[in-house]
Design an enzyme around this catalytic site. Structure first.
Site, mmCIF file in Angstrom:
data_model
loop_
_atom_site.group_PDB
_atom_site.id
_atom_site.type_symbol
_atom_site.label_atom_id
_atom_site.label_comp_id
_atom_site.label_asym_id
_atom_site.label_seq_id
_atom_site.Cartn_x
_atom_site.Cartn_y
_atom_site.Cartn_z
ATOM 1 N N LYS A 93 26.054 -13.553 1.121
ATOM 2 C CA LYS A 93 26.013 -12.499 2.147
ATOM 3 C C LYS A 93 25.463 -11.265 1.439
ATOM 4 O O LYS A 93 26.192 -10.526 0.777
ATOM 5 C CB LYS A 93 27.435 -12.247 2.680
ATOM 6 C CG LYS A 93 27.515 -11.809 4.124
ATOM 7 C CD LYS A 93 26.772 -10.543 4.464
ATOM 8 C CE LYS A 93 27.547 -9.301 4.069
ATOM 9 N NZ LYS A 93 26.688 -8.092 4.087
ATOM 10 N N GLU A 118 33.602 -7.100 -8.966
ATOM 11 C CA GLU A 118 32.966 -6.032 -9.752
ATOM 12 C C GLU A 118 32.902 -4.838 -8.817
ATOM 13 O O GLU A 118 32.113 -4.836 -7.875
ATOM 14 C CB GLU A 118 31.541 -6.423 -10.183
ATOM 15 C CG GLU A 118 31.415 -7.742 -10.913
ATOM 16 C CD GLU A 118 31.823 -7.661 -12.377
ATOM 17 O OE1 GLU A 118 32.303 -6.590 -12.801
ATOM 18 O OE2 GLU A 118 31.671 -8.662 -13.079
ATOM 19 N N CYS A 165 26.601 1.235 -10.840
ATOM 20 C CA CYS A 165 28.041 1.308 -11.072
ATOM 21 C C CYS A 165 28.352 1.782 -12.490
ATOM 22 O O CYS A 165 29.419 2.337 -12.745
ATOM 23 C CB CYS A 165 28.668 -0.058 -10.836
ATOM 24 S SG CYS A 165 27.871 -1.323 -11.838
ATOM 25 N N GLU A 170 34.233 8.135 -7.004
ATOM 26 C CA GLU A 170 32.859 7.691 -7.257
ATOM 27 C C GLU A 170 31.917 8.284 -6.205
ATOM 28 O O GLU A 170 32.151 8.149 -5.010
ATOM 29 C CB GLU A 170 32.802 6.159 -7.176
ATOM 30 C CG GLU A 170 31.424 5.622 -7.457
ATOM 31 C CD GLU A 170 31.348 4.098 -7.309
ATOM 32 O OE1 GLU A 170 31.816 3.575 -6.276
ATOM 33 O OE2 GLU A 170 30.805 3.446 -8.217
HETATM 34 P P1 NAD Z 1 30.079 -2.202 -0.232
HETATM 35 O O1 NAD Z 1 31.436 -2.507 -0.729
HETATM 36 O O2 NAD Z 1 29.933 -1.293 0.928
HETATM 37 O O3 NAD Z 1 29.313 -3.527 0.170
HETATM 38 C C1 NAD Z 1 29.144 -4.600 -0.740
HETATM 39 C C2 NAD Z 1 29.004 -5.879 0.049
HETATM 40 O O4 NAD Z 1 30.264 -6.186 0.643
HETATM 41 C C3 NAD Z 1 27.992 -5.816 1.193
HETATM 42 O O5 NAD Z 1 27.312 -7.045 1.271
HETATM 43 C C4 NAD Z 1 28.879 -5.590 2.405
HETATM 44 O O6 NAD Z 1 28.313 -6.029 3.613
HETATM 45 C C5 NAD Z 1 30.092 -6.431 2.033
HETATM 46 N N1 NAD Z 1 31.330 -6.036 2.701
HETATM 47 C C6 NAD Z 1 31.745 -4.796 3.040
HETATM 48 N N2 NAD Z 1 32.965 -4.852 3.621
HETATM 49 C C7 NAD Z 1 33.324 -6.162 3.658
HETATM 50 C C8 NAD Z 1 34.464 -6.868 4.153
HETATM 51 N N3 NAD Z 1 35.493 -6.219 4.704
HETATM 52 N N4 NAD Z 1 34.486 -8.205 4.014
HETATM 53 C C9 NAD Z 1 33.463 -8.871 3.423
HETATM 54 N N5 NAD Z 1 32.354 -8.258 2.966
HETATM 55 C C10 NAD Z 1 32.287 -6.918 3.074
HETATM 56 O O7 NAD Z 1 29.278 -1.671 -1.504
HETATM 57 P P2 NAD Z 1 27.812 -1.092 -1.540
HETATM 58 O O8 NAD Z 1 27.855 0.253 -0.890
HETATM 59 O O9 NAD Z 1 26.860 -2.121 -1.064
HETATM 60 O O10 NAD Z 1 27.574 -0.940 -3.119
HETATM 61 C C11 NAD Z 1 27.975 0.165 -3.842
HETATM 62 C C12 NAD Z 1 29.322 -0.074 -4.527
HETATM 63 O O11 NAD Z 1 29.235 -1.222 -5.355
HETATM 64 C C13 NAD Z 1 29.729 1.061 -5.442
HETATM 65 O O12 NAD Z 1 31.091 1.284 -5.309
HETATM 66 C C14 NAD Z 1 29.414 0.514 -6.824
HETATM 67 O O13 NAD Z 1 30.142 1.074 -7.881
HETATM 68 C C15 NAD Z 1 29.743 -0.918 -6.647
HETATM 69 N N6 NAD Z 1 29.058 -1.698 -7.666
HETATM 70 C C16 NAD Z 1 29.789 -2.235 -8.676
HETATM 71 C C17 NAD Z 1 29.156 -2.954 -9.678
HETATM 72 C C18 NAD Z 1 29.932 -3.549 -10.811
HETATM 73 O O14 NAD Z 1 29.376 -4.400 -11.505
HETATM 74 N N7 NAD Z 1 31.160 -3.171 -11.029
HETATM 75 C C19 NAD Z 1 27.773 -3.129 -9.640
HETATM 76 C C20 NAD Z 1 27.064 -2.550 -8.591
HETATM 77 C C21 NAD Z 1 27.714 -1.850 -7.598
#
Ligand code: NAD
Length: 478
Positions: A173, A249, A283, A382
């Protein structure tokens, strides 16, 4: 790509109800095309396909699986320019970055795990002359792989490659804001000879949509998510329904500690990169910079000068250093953080506004904020944009305590030429990844992941296989 479809059981398809959403280019605000909007029916079909494909794929000889993964890497390399352009259209990141980081790493993720799986062993324990234990390592089943928008193909392949190498099948997804390269990956996998159903892609949103349908699905065994900390909490609740194994992550608020004895040229150069690369939407970006007082003024002067010299603009222009933020909504969110930081007493030294020469798209100047208190929202939460705070410190003890004072624990960076201090401080920082006198240098064999609310579990090398395989101990009486 004018129309982005799901990829289920080896076929590109629309949603059952025909629903679509629009995909916007953040660099211009223009519509790039439409994306099929999946929900429970598409997830159900994709999971069923992945389950059917699991038997054959899971039993396939490792060398054969590994060869297919290497072929996928070859094809990513062959199509790297096309993929880099799609990634930049979707994200607004500089094309130079897509070309040098995102796409080459995506190919390397497959190469790395294709090789690693061939050398993977297990344990054996002999109980004198009574019994011999040996451990079987087996694939788990169907994995749900949920990825974010900031490094779309890089982070997705970081999951897909070990998942498939271990013999699992998957339903992906992708982030709704960046659907294109995941779909191209499906095309590439098919061309590389990956059997139908082994990899499926369902587009759509997270909560109460495709994302939650995947995390709640009773026939999904594993969920690997990269995303926000709040998303991790929601997914963990959903995954509890059938006790899925989870790997998360999540977000970070990473400290960057600069001692007075650091190589200042190197520290400034790298801190500019760790603050503003990919518009600060990584991140691992260091968003809290702590500088020892004797060099605080000089460090700030140099940082401001460098930040002013960064070119913000069209991501397809070779000269651009900082592209567009991912969406209008995210730009407003980041601006909100800056406004509230100023209300809480913060002073903007540089940036803080949209660049005047960019009349369309979602751009923000690299921003440095000082005079903030440790409890300020901007120091605790963040932001995920080109925004950092810089604070002075007087002692090693004080900076360790401040660096650890958030609920995140992803990464940290230490700048010092004092070897003893470097190791001493590293051992006390609450972070899963610590860099000394560098940043973003990655060896894929090492454990990658966060402490506290930055994640659960580790990925990389054998750690990815700990997650993506099931261990069975076999005890043989001698
Ligand atoms: P997000 O959490 O909004 O979305 C990530 C994914 O999760 C998307 O595909 C989204 O559709 C899905 N999602 C959202 N809510 C969900 C739910 N309730 N159930 C199932 N799936 C769901 O994150 P984003 O805005 O796409 O990315 C940015 C975030 O990701 C930042 O917080 C960043 O720090 C983090 N990040 C972490 C790492 C790491 O390795 N630790 C790497 C990159 C990004």
């Amino acid at each position: 790509m004018k129309l982005v479809q799901h990829f289920i059981d080896g076929r590109f398809v629309e949603s059952e109800n025909g629903r679509r959403f629009v995909n916007v280019n953040p660099a211009t605000g223009d519509v790039l095309g439409e994306v099929a909007e999946g929900g429970k029916p598409e997830i159900d079909r994709a999971v069923a396909a992945a389950r059917r494909a699991f038997g054959e794929w899971g039993r396939m000889p490792v060398a054969k699986r590994s060869a297919i993964l290497n072929r996928i890497a070859d094809l990513i390399e062959e199509r790297s320019e096309e993929l880099a352009r799609l990634e930049t259209l979707d994200t607004g990141k500089p094309l130079s970055l897509s070309r040098t980081l995102d796409i080459p790493r995506a190919a390397y993720n497959f190469r790395f795990f294709a090789a690693f799986v061939k050398g993977l062993g297990t344990e054996a324990f002999q109980m004198d002359d009574v019994a011999l234990n040996y451990v079987l390592r087996r694939p788990v089943g169907v994995a749900g792989l949920i990825s974010p928008w900031n490094l779309p193909l890089l982070l997705l392949t970081w999951k897909v490659a070990p998942c498939l190498a271990a013999g699992n099948t998957c339903v992906i997804k992708p982030a709704e804001l960046t659907p294109m390269t995941a779909t191209k990956l499906a095309e590439i996998c098919q061309e590389a000879g990956l059997p139908d159903g082994v990899l499926n892609v369902v587009h759509g949103f997270g909560p109460d949509a495709a994302g939650s349908a995947l995390t709640e699905h009773p026939d999904v065994n594993l969920i690997s998510l990269t995303g926000e900390t709040t998303t991790g909490k929601a997914v963990m609740r959903a995954a509890a329904t059938n006790l899925k194994r989870v790997a998360f992550e999540l977000g970070g608020k990473n400290p960057n500690i600069i001692f007075a004895d650091a190589d200042l040229d190197d520290a400034v150069e790298t801190t500019v990169r760790s603050s503003f690369s990919n518009q600060g939407e990584v991140c691992l970006c260091g968003s809290r910079v702590y500088v020892e007082r004797p060099i605080y003024d000089e460090f700030l002067r140099r940082m401001v000068e460098k930040a002013k010299g960064l070119v913000v603009g069209d991501p397809f222009d070779e000269k651009t250093n900082v592209g567009a933020l991912i969406s209008e909504e995210h730009l407003h969110r980041v601006e909100g953080f800056i406004e509230r930081a100023v209300k809480e007493g913060g002073r903007i030294l540089v940036g803080g506004r949209r660049p005047e020469h960019m009349t369309r798209g979602y751009y923000l100047e690299p921003t440095i904020i000082v005079d903030v208190d440790r409890r300020c929202e901007i120091v605790q939460q963040e932001v995920f944009g080109p925004v950092i705070t810089v604070q002075p410190f007087d002692s090693e003890e004080e900076v360790i305590e401040q660096a650890n004072d958030t609920h995140y624990g992803l990464s940290a960076t230490i700048w010092t030429t004092n070897l003893k201090r470097a190791h001493r401080v590293a051992a006390r920082l609450e972070a899963g990844i610590i860099w000394i006198n560098t940043w973003f240098l990655r060896d894929l064999r090492t454990p990658f992941g966060g402490m506290k609310q930055s994640g659960i579990g580790r990925e990389g090398g054998v750690h990815s296989f700990e997650f993506f395989t099931e261990l069975t101990n076999v005890c043989v009486k001698l």
